[in-house]
Design an enzyme around this catalytic site. Sequence first.
Site, PDB file in Angstrom:
ATOM      1  N   CYS A  71       0.764  -1.221   0.041  1.00 11.64           N
ATOM      2  CA  CYS A  71      -0.080   0.082   0.154  1.00 11.64           C
ATOM      3  C   CYS A  71       0.914   1.060   0.040  1.00 11.64           C
ATOM      4  CB  CYS A  71      -0.886  -0.009   1.193  1.00 11.64           C
ATOM      5  SG  CYS A  71      -1.914   1.489   1.194  1.00 11.64           S
ATOM      6  N   HIS A 163      -3.087  -4.705 -10.147  1.00 15.70           N
ATOM      7  CA  HIS A 163      -3.819  -3.354 -11.084  1.00 15.70           C
ATOM      8  C   HIS A 163      -4.391  -3.552 -12.259  1.00 15.70           C
ATOM      9  CE1 HIS A 163      -2.779  -0.774  -7.215  1.00 15.70           C
ATOM     10  NE2 HIS A 163      -1.845  -1.627  -7.421  1.00 15.70           N
ATOM     11  N   GLU A 212     -10.664   0.494  -5.600  1.00 17.83           N
ATOM     12  CA  GLU A 212      -9.752  -0.242  -4.678  1.00 17.83           C
ATOM     13  C   GLU A 212     -10.281  -1.633  -4.581  1.00 17.83           C
ATOM     14  OE1 GLU A 212      -6.871   0.704  -2.037  1.00 17.83           O
ATOM     15  OE2 GLU A 212      -6.938   2.787  -2.431  1.00 17.83           O
ATOM     16  N   CYS A 221      -4.514   6.177  -4.471  1.00 15.73           N
ATOM     17  CA  CYS A 221      -3.878   5.020  -4.491  1.00 15.73           C
ATOM     18  C   CYS A 221      -2.488   5.023  -4.944  1.00 15.73           C
ATOM     19  CB  CYS A 221      -4.794   3.911  -5.382  1.00 15.73           C
ATOM     20  SG  CYS A 221      -4.131   2.178  -5.249  1.00 15.73           S
ATOM     21  N   GLY A 224      -1.375   2.214  -7.076  1.00 16.27           N
ATOM     22  CA  GLY A 224      -2.294   2.529  -8.417  1.00 16.27           C
ATOM     23  C   GLY A 224      -1.709   3.432  -9.280  1.00 16.27           C
TER      24      GLY A 224
END
Length: 276
Positions: A71, A163, A212, A221, A224
Amino acid sequence: MKFTKMHGLGNDFIVVAGEQQLPENAAQLAIELCNRFFGIGADGLVYILPSEIADFRMRIINSDGSEAEQCGNAIRCVAKYVYDNGLTNQEEITIETLGAGAQRVQLTVESGKVQTVRVDMGEPILSGLQVPTTVDAEQVIEHPVTVDGREFRFTAVSMGNPHAVIYVDDAVNFDLATWGPKLETHPLFPRKINVEFVTVKSRSHTDMRVWERGAGPTLACGTGACATVVSSVLNGLTDRTATVSLKGGDLLIEWNEEDNHVYMTGPAAEVFRGSL
Ligand SMILES: N[C@H](CCC[C@H](N)C(=O)O)C(=O)O
């Protein structure tokens, strides 16, 4: 239980330090505490734990109780937490994550507090089966996926977590709520997937809105944004250094040609401290 409420560009987390390992009931705790009406409210629950291979270890549980491998916004919050709370006095530290091992993190400190953080997010994983997707290919670029009769084309990138990057005409106004969950749970994605809807503005700038995995529509994100630049380079749409503008603000992403690592630079903020 003491916690610190933090966010990276509005992607917000309940940060808990001091535990030696993940509590048995972490998934249930995340569901209850991330609830924005009956709990504290957050996109995820983040534990700062000891590490054998880095200065600290981070584990992140999404608001639906699922654990993520990585993350980006949370790792910047962890870096800020450990410096601001005196757990380190170094301005370059390492943080271990499930999905990327020991990651180098550089802190920018002003008046004794961390303001921005630059994270080495490691190498992107592009092999279809490793992202994972069910597509057996070295790279998955502009691959078709149809949901409810509408065809999208995605580029698959893992930053430790999976992703699917999809280019649309107007990411800022895209109907995330309708299409996000259908793509997140599509059978093409064995471990579900984070979905980024992207509009390229120039060779050094994209808009991006994200649905998400395990958390839904967040304001930002980090992984992302990394996946967005990797995908945009692979598709010949941007240079290797680009700003990704999210609903919550901007991240600067660089996919370094020499070491193949992706670097993410952005802010981290503490909102309040509390106890349960
Ligand atoms: N929901 C993500 C984890 C959080 C990633 C995101 N908040 C970031 O900043 O990278 C997943 O299940 O892969």
